[in-house]
Structures are given as structure tokens and as C-alpha cells.
Design an enzyme around this catalytic site. Structure first.
Site, PDB file in Angstrom:
ATOM      1  N   GLN A 126       1.684  47.429 -25.164  1.00 18.82           N
ATOM      2  CA  GLN A 126       2.834  46.419 -25.820  1.00 18.82           C
ATOM      3  C   GLN A 126       3.126  45.366 -25.055  1.00 18.82           C
ATOM      4  OE1 GLN A 126       6.420  48.752 -25.864  1.00 18.82           O
ATOM      5  NE2 GLN A 126       6.973  48.369 -23.655  1.00 18.82           N
ATOM      6  N   LYS A 157      19.244  42.630 -29.865  1.00 21.86           N
ATOM      7  CA  LYS A 157      20.305  43.453 -29.430  1.00 21.86           C
ATOM      8  C   LYS A 157      21.471  43.246 -30.213  1.00 21.86           C
ATOM      9  CE  LYS A 157      18.186  45.597 -26.057  1.00 21.86           C
ATOM     10  NZ  LYS A 157      16.796  45.428 -26.374  1.00 21.86           N
ATOM     11  N   TYR A 175       6.791  43.708 -34.773  1.00 19.32           N
ATOM     12  CA  TYR A 175       8.146  43.653 -35.491  1.00 19.32           C
ATOM     13  C   TYR A 175       8.819  42.701 -34.425  1.00 19.32           C
ATOM     14  CZ  TYR A 175       8.585  47.541 -32.226  1.00 19.32           C
ATOM     15  OH  TYR A 175       8.729  48.473 -31.294  1.00 19.32           O
ATOM     16  N   PRO A 176       9.792  41.638 -35.162  1.00 19.79           N
ATOM     17  CA  PRO A 176      11.062  41.178 -34.140  1.00 19.79           C
ATOM     18  C   PRO A 176      12.160  42.047 -34.101  1.00 19.79           C
ATOM     19  CG  PRO A 176      10.746  40.579 -36.427  1.00 19.79           C
ATOM     20  CD  PRO A 176       9.860  41.581 -36.408  1.00 19.79           C
ATOM     21  N   MET A 177      12.899  41.905 -32.889  1.00 23.45           N
ATOM     22  CA  MET A 177      14.052  42.724 -32.669  1.00 23.45           C
ATOM     23  C   MET A 177      15.194  41.935 -31.891  1.00 23.45           C
ATOM     24  SD  MET A 177      13.173  45.444 -29.810  1.00 23.45           S
ATOM     25  CE  MET A 177      15.248  45.380 -29.593  1.00 23.45           C
TER      26      MET A 177
END
Lengths: 254, 254, 254, 254, 254
Positions: free
Chosen positions: B190, B154, B150-152
Site C-alpha cells: 500500500q 478523518k 480511494y481517497p479518504m
């Protein structure tokens, strides 16, 4: 950091949505249509039957609206089985007349907000409660039922941040939420499955009911409880009705 | 202006997602299917092998759900190599049966929040730590593993603006976050890669696990730590399982 | 009403994104492919050459990821020329193998936040500065370069409303932003073009670099300066590398 | 409840956007292309001519960018006419080479913020002003002009809620906004049409200009006035240039 | 938890939107077109007739804009009937020339905000009022009417959270809203249907009017009442006009 509630996981779940390519269906020779119907009927019947060995469950639903015509719901012990089912469907002649419109991957979950004892020591709670929780983790799909499926998340915005609340506050709200749900006992069966890390929102909710108005009522009432009013973020809603695999010819004939 | 943490960059990364055109596949002559399978198997095997020369890594995953059927992950020393790999896939006969559904471009990154010494003077830290950081920059993809990608980003909104905080505050939250991650050592591997300036969100996160429930657990627990609860914005989640290239015939057969 | 900064406009810009229909390409006879390659190579070479007469510039880039395979960037004195270029591309045989995936229309702009003198009386500032500003308005595209393109807007939400700030406050933040940019002199060339009234966001930013890591670094560092941290809203990012038109055969061959 | 400003309505408006299927166009026999060009030229010329009887207006624009190649703008006395025009276009052979990419339905509107007298008693205001308002309701499309079209709404969020303000406050802001617009008299002609209840946002704005930079300037300047800075929400922007129907062959030839 | 208003439910509703594939239509032989027209005319006429037995209603509308060409509205006693109607349409030869563009599932609803007596004891209120409420639950579609359809939800954000207000406050705002509606008696007929748990937003609103400007006016006025200004979230708007099934040939001929 706010305290994390304990959780227990049951079966993995795949909600799989397909539209029918009605133009291709109408154009297909009768013979091809019959073969396709045989294959999809057998595909579903076979998976429903397998499921009865307590290793999952499967069902097909007619969905109303343009987003999908069919929803398959599969509960299984592993993602691998769900992944295989998805690809096996594509091997049927019937799949030629469908497009894969949507899907949702999750794992059935119960959380410790309202029953911390069970999570600390499942043996300590009375057998009835334990059985109840265990049955929640391996749900059965009722026959001849309406369904409503939707994904949801908890908000994390300023002023409405679920993940920033004390666990006591969360537990209290979840209890109110649960009590409201209990008022629909016998009318609504619900399956809650976590999709955190697995799909785009945090949970998938599947409601089953004999009377579709009860679905509207419970979701509407719950929108007023604090946990939904302030912290609930909802995705798309799908509504439909289960049908037995032998009704595929009737379904496709309108 | 808030202080910028130092970063170190490793391999560039391409996550490449494809759906299979199952109708075309079912309709194709056996001979064409065999040729296509040979080409894709060789395409993946060749890149996995190349990768073993410490110049990157490559793998293919079966993805569950309608968004994609296949995810290729490639780590390489330059964007040019990733760009070429993407176009080389399209030269295979197998690509005829696929659509390019999604992708993510990033570069493996470690940041100095929790190890400022390493960034000021990598030689000053003990060899073990240095090796650890260096290995984070050139990750290996585990075999026979579940994956969640998944991309995230802030957040930068009033009341939840990561980029407006003191670096000390950010470092403290990142440490809590890191400590939580360490509790999953041995269960979860990860890879964190920055996509700032490269793709639509700010980072791409790839989690590998033997037990998919661990993926759900770590992402759920982390949602309660302050850095995620207040500042994390998440994109779409993909979940699946790695398979060896020689299993392509089994994969395509359902 | 907050004071509006003066601006100067240069060339109009078209960023044009295409995906390649690889299935059609693989299926095309060698002879058709050669003709298509000749046409697109000549299309680009012709426009790059024309551009050298100081009336604009043109270039083609290989884009990594599923959103696009190719980006054409054209600078010209009028929208009419850009509009014609777009339609002329569609007349090439190569266009048969492409889909028009995205685009961005803007006009190169410098604003008076940090150099009010230049805007009041361009002749009053020293020749070097004047030439610098003038060259910013008619940018040249570097050869053999990485590119990152993204559109952006300034926020107008409560607590983060750029258009509601005093011009002095805005000028101060823009100066910090500009100083940060100057630290990348020699590493990053950037073109800022306004799309207010022309396309969906307010500006299009194009960064050129020899080292793609510098792109990541500058965008990441800038995210911490107040103007981006609080007021920047970013669209999709495209990343790729320029190639000379004579490399089209190699590009299409993978 | 905040006071509602009076409004007057003029012609209904349809902005209709089409992409050209260039692949089909290039593949079509010369003879079919000529027939298609004849039909579309006559379709537009006929509607432009009809419009001159003071019962509306029509024009076609070349749009730059991938979202659309052509925009038709039609002003008519009723929705019924617009609905018919839309279907009549689809009867032309030219429509075979187009896809219907976007559209916007609205009705030309003037509001009483800045001229309450006119709305209370149109006869009471001087003839010039009355004629001015009446001409705004039945706009003419300038020839050989650039165009910028975008939909917009007023915000209703906490801290930025247009519909919650006193009418005096709104009127004051609208007056500043109007004054700014007057500075562009002779450079910019604008048509404001309400789409409340008719399409997805609340207004459609169409700007006409001889110099496209003026469009950029007016939209940018207005972004700083309070009504836009705080309350304006903007949709997609389309930019292009009008061409006479007899230029369709040149348009399609690139 | 805020008090939930009582509700009463009437017919289930399906709004079904289709675009016409005009290219296929133009290309079809006259004979096929006639057969298709016969089938769709009979499909609608049959359902309109059935509806007259007080068990629902059906109508077809021409929709202006690219999102859809046709909207079918069906009121029926159960979802099952709506689901069947949707599939039965797909069996017609006319469906070959359409794509299913959108849809909305809901159930007609009246709520107890302004008439608590009726909900506590329907028999207690005077016959007129009771008949009025009952007629709202089983609406008739006016002939030869303009239509505007849109889905909407109530907001649940900090500072604008409908579901967190006291029922008295909500009832008061709903009364103002209702009074405003009454001013349009004779001009606007509206059907309010809940889609909570059934579709993506919370209600579907269908407005019928002889004069389309009244639709614009009522929606615009209501945007200023507190319940909409602060708490209303609106989806896409569709606008069109009803036509009798025997006009299908004229509709398709432009």
C-alpha cells in the site's frame, strides 16, 4: 477492535448500465440498425451461453426510468473477464447508440454471522447446507424476472455504528434479517455481493422476483428490522425486467 | 490544541483517470488508430523507463466500471513534473479518444504515530527500519497487479473527531491499524499519500495485490478497527489491473 | 445573539477556473493557435500591468488535475470590474479552446478577533500594524509561486456551532489559529476573503508558497487547532503554479 | 403539533439563470448577433414595461462566476405567466446562444410571526403598516442595483428543529432577526418568497443593495442571530448587478 | 423489530420529465415541427383515451423551471406497460427535440396506520370507506390542474428514526397528518405511491390543486406536524400545470 465475521467469496459481478441514444437510433438507416441489433443480440446470447458452463452467468434487463435503459449483469470468475466483457460490448455497432450511464463492481459473498460452523469447517455441516452456501456463491439469473438492484453500506456514525458493535449483537440482528428474508422464499431470490474496496458502497444487492410487489414488500419490511432501520445506508435503486436477447428488436422498437 | 504528529514526505503523486470515447474510436480509420496506439504506447513506455532512474515511477491500469477506462499513476519529485505529464498526454493523438474523468493529487507521506524515534533522529534507528521508511516514500509500482485506489479523510464531527483526540490515543489506534496491515504483508502493498491542501479529501490510498480478494478482505477487516470504524470517511473506489504499454492495442480491441 | 466581530473589506476577488479543450486545440490550424496564444498572453499581461497601479492584481496559474487546467485570480476594487474581466476573457480567440469549469467570488477581509483596537480606531494602533492590516486588504500575488485555493465555512451543527459561541471563545481560538499561521511567516502567504452572501461557502482561502510541502504542512497542522478541528468545513482544493503570460505557448505545448 | 404561523401571499416569482455560449456567440455572423440582441432587448424591455402596470415586475442582471451569466427575475400574479415567460424567452434568437443553467420558483410571502394583528384583521392595523405589508407582497426591483439571491430552508434535525419549536420561541427569534434587518433600512431591500411545495428549498431570498459590502455584512451579521445560526440551511448564492436592456450589446461585447 | 403496517397496492406509476431542446426546435423546418407536434399530440391523446378504460391514466404537464419543461404522468397496472410507454415516446419525432431529464417509478399505496380494519377484512368496513380506499389505489388525474410532485423518505437517524418507533406511535402521528390533509378536502387531491425498492427515495407524492397557493399551504402546514417535522426527508420539487394534448402547438410556441 470488534471481531470480523468470516466470509467466503464466489463470482465477481459487474452490473453495467447504459442509456440508449434514441435520437441517433431514430436517425440511423434501417440497415445500420439491423446490423447493430444483430451484434448486440449475438453479444448477449454468446455470453449467456458461455455462462452455462458453470463459469458465470449473464443477462440483459430493460430498466424503467431516465437513469438507464439497459442493465447487463455478468457473473464471472475474475475481474479480468468482467473488464474484457465491458470493452467487448464497446466494440459492437450497437454500442454506438448507447452511453455508459452507471456500473457496479462487486464479488458474491456469504458471511459467517449465521453459520459459523460452515466457515470453520465446511465439511462439518450437512451436505444440504453446504450445497446451499455454495450455490449462493455462484448464482444463476432466473429467466423472465423482475429485478431490483441497489448498493448499500453499513453506517458508522455516533449512535449508529455497525462496525463498533459486538459480533454477537451483529449476528443476532443478521439472523432476524435472514429470517425475514426466508419468509420470501420462492418469491424473491437475492444475490449479495461485497464491493468493499471495489466500488463506492459496501455491498450490491440484486433481487429477482416474478411479482414486483414482492420486491417493494421485502425491502419495506426489512427497513423495519434493526439492521436496516439503524445501520443501513442505501444508494440508488434500479428496477426493470429481464428479456431474452432475441427481443432486442422489439425492445428498440418501443 | 491536539499535538500534530511529525510527517515525512516523499514523491508527489498523480492518479489520472480517463474514459475512452469508444464511438470515436470505432469510427476512426485504421491508420489513425494505429498512430494513436503508437503514441500512447510510447508515452507510457517512455515514462515507465524514465522512472527507473529512481526519480519516480509510472504505470497504466485498466479500470473496470463506467467511471473510467484507464488510470495512469505517476510518482515524481515535484508537482511541476506531474503537471507537465498531464499536459503531455493531451498532446498525443490517443488523447483525442479520451475524456479526463477524474484525478487525484497527493504527496507520499509517512507519519510519526508509530515510529517517533525515526522522526526525531532518523540516524538513531536501525538501518533496516530507516531503509523501510525511505522506501515507503519512493514506492515502486508492482508489475501485473490488481489495484484499488480511494481517497479518504478523518472525521471531525461531534463524538467522532479525530483531530480532537490526544496524540497517544491516535497513536494507539494507528498501531492497531498498522498491525492489521502487517498481516497482509506479501499479499498487499500500500501507498499512503497526503492530499491535505492539495485535493478534496485528506489522503489517497493505493493498494496493489496479486489476488483481488485480498483487497476486499483488508479493506473490510480494517473497517472494524477503531480508526476506520469511527474516524474514516471514504470517497470513491476505483478497481483495475496494470497492463504493459505494449498491450494497448489488445486493450483497445476489447 | 452572539456578538459579531468587526470586519474591514479590501479588494473584491474572482478565482476563475477553465479546462482546456485539448481535442479542439490539437485540431486547430497552427495559425489559429498562434492568434489565440497572442490574445490570451496579451489579455493576462495587460491585466497584470494594469494591476500594478495599486488598483488590484491579476495572475494565471497552471492547475494540476482534471477539474481545471487554468486558474485566473483577479483582485479589483469592485465586482463590476471582475464581471467585465470575466466577459472580456470570453471575447478572446483563446476562450474558444476553454470551458468555464468553476469560479469563486469573494471580498478580501480582515476581522477584529485578534486586533479589536484597530477596528475601534485604526489611527490608535502603531503604524506598522496599521500598514500590515492595510496591506492584507490589497494583497499582491507573488511571482513563480505554488498556489492552493479552497473555500470554507464555519459549522453550525449541534455541538459544533461557531456562530453560537461567545465572541471571547471565538477570539481565543482565532488567536491560536493566527499564531500557528505566524510560524509559517516567510514560507506561506495567505489571502482570506469573505464570500458570505457572494458565493456558496463563507470564505475563500488562497495560499502561496515556494515549497508546496509547506502548504500541506500548514493545512494539516491547522486541522488540529480547535477552530478547524471542530468548526471548519472545507470545499474543493485546487493546487497549481503561477506562470508568466509569455509562457502560454509552452504551457499549451505540454 | 407546533402552531403554524399565518401567512399572506403576493406575486409568484421566477428567478431564471442562463449561461451564455460564448463560443457560438463569437462564431456567429454580425448580422445574426444584431438580430439576437434586438430580440432579447425587446424581450426584456417589453416585460419591464408590462410590469409597470402593477401586475408584476421584471429585470435582468449580469451574474459574476461560472454558474450563470444572466439572471432574469420575474414577479407575476400567476405561475402560468411565469411559465409562459420562460418559454417565450426560448423563442428569441438570443436564446440560441444560451443554456438554461438554473431557476427558482417561489411566491412572495409575509408571515405572522411579528405582526399577528395584521393577519387576524388587516383593517385593524394602522394604514401605514398595512400599506407596508401590502407593498412587501408586490415588490419593485430597484434600478442600477447589486443583487444577491439564495434559497434557504429551516433545519429539522435533532437539537436544531425549527418546526418542533413553540410558536412563541419562533416569533421571538424572528423578531430579533427582523430588528437586525431594520438596521439595514435604506441600504438593503429584501424580498422573501416561499418555495415550500414549489422548489427544492423552503424560501428564496433576494437582496438588493447599492453597496455590495452591505450584502456581505447583513448576511454575515444574520448568521449570528439564533434563527440563522441554529436553524438556517443555505443553498447556492448568486451575485450580480442589474443592467438596463439597452445595455445588452455592451454586456455581450465584454 | 418494530411492527410493519399492512399495505395495499394499486397502479404502478411513472413520472417522466423531459427538457425541450429549444435550439433544435427553433432550427427545425416548419414541416418537421408540425409532424413532431402531430406525433406527440397523438401519443398523449391515445394514452389518455386508453386510460379511460379503468386500466390507468395519463396526462402531460408544463413544468416551470430549468429542471424540466414537460412531465408525463402514467398510471398503469404493470411496470411492463410503463416501460413500454417510455420507449414508445422515444419513437415519436417529437422526442428528437427533448432530453430525458428525470423520472420516478412507484406504485400507488395505502397503508394500514389509520384503518387497520380495512386491511384485516376489507369486507368488514362500510362500503363508502372501502370504495374510498379502492379509489385511492386507482387515481384519476384531474383536468386543468396545478401539480406538485416530490419524492420523500422517512428518516432513520439517531433521535429521528421512524422505523424504530412503535407502530402505535407511528399510527398516531399518521392520524394527525391525515387529519391535516382532510382540512384540504376539495382543494387538494393527493396520490401517495411507494417507491421502496423501486426508486431512490421511499415515496412519491403528487398533489393536484386548482389554486397553487393551497399546495404551498398544505406542504408548509404539514412541515409542522411531527411526522414531517421530525421524520420527513424531502427530495426535489417539481411544479407545473396540466394541459390538454391539443395545446402542444401553443405550448411549443411559447
Amino acid at each position: 477492535m470488534a471481531e470480523v465475521p468470516p466470509t467466503d467469496e464466489g463470482w465477481f459481478v459487474l452490473h453495467d448500465f447504459y442509456t440508449v441514444d434514441w435520437d441517433a437510433w431514430r436517425a440511423a438507416p434501417e440497415r445500420d440498425r439491423e446490423a447493430a441489433l444483430d451484434e448486440v443480440e449475438s453479444f448477449v446470447a454468446h455470453r449467456e451461453a458461455l455462462a452455462q458452463a458453470d463459469e458465470g452467468d449473464s443477462a440483459v434487463f430493460s430498466i424503467t426510468g431516465h437513469e438507464a435503459d439497459l442493465m447487463f449483469v455478468h457473473f464471472r470468475e475474475s475481474l479480468d473477464e468482467l473488464d474484457r466483457i465491458e470493452r467487448q460490448f464497446e466494440q459492437t455497432a450497437f454500442a454506438d447508440y448507447t452511453d455508459h450511464a452507471d456500473s457496479y463492481v462487486s464479488v458474491v459473498e456469504i458471511s459467517g454471522y449465521t453459520a459459523p460452523d460452515y466457515f470453520e469447517d465446511p465439511e462439518s455441516v450437512d451436505t444440504g447446507l453446504r450445497k446451499y452456501f455454495e450455490s449462493k456463491l455462484t448464482p444463476e439469473i432466473p429467466e423472465d424476472t423482475y429485478v431490483s438492484f441497489y448498493p448499500m453500506s453499513k453506517r458508522r456514525q455516533p449512535g449508529q455504528n455497525w462496525y463498533d458493535l459486538d459480533i454477537e449483537e451483529r449476528a443476532e440482528m443478521m439472523e432476524v434479517h435472514g429470517d425475514l428474508g426466508k419468509q420470501y422464499a420462492g418469491k424473491i431470490e437475492q444475490v449479495i455481493a461485497s464491493s468493499v474496496g471495489l466500488d463506492d458502497m459496501e455491498w450490491g444487492v440484486t433481487l429477482f422476483a416474478d411479482d414486483l410487489t414482492d420486491v417493494k414488500d421485502i425491502v419495506y419490511e426489512m427497513r423495519f428490522d434493526e439492521v436496516s432501520a439503524k445501520y443501513g445506508e442505501f444508494g440508488s435503486f434500479y428496477v426493470g425486467r429481464r428479456f431474452p436477447p432475441e427481443d432486442f428488436p422489439a425492445f428498440m422498437a418501443g
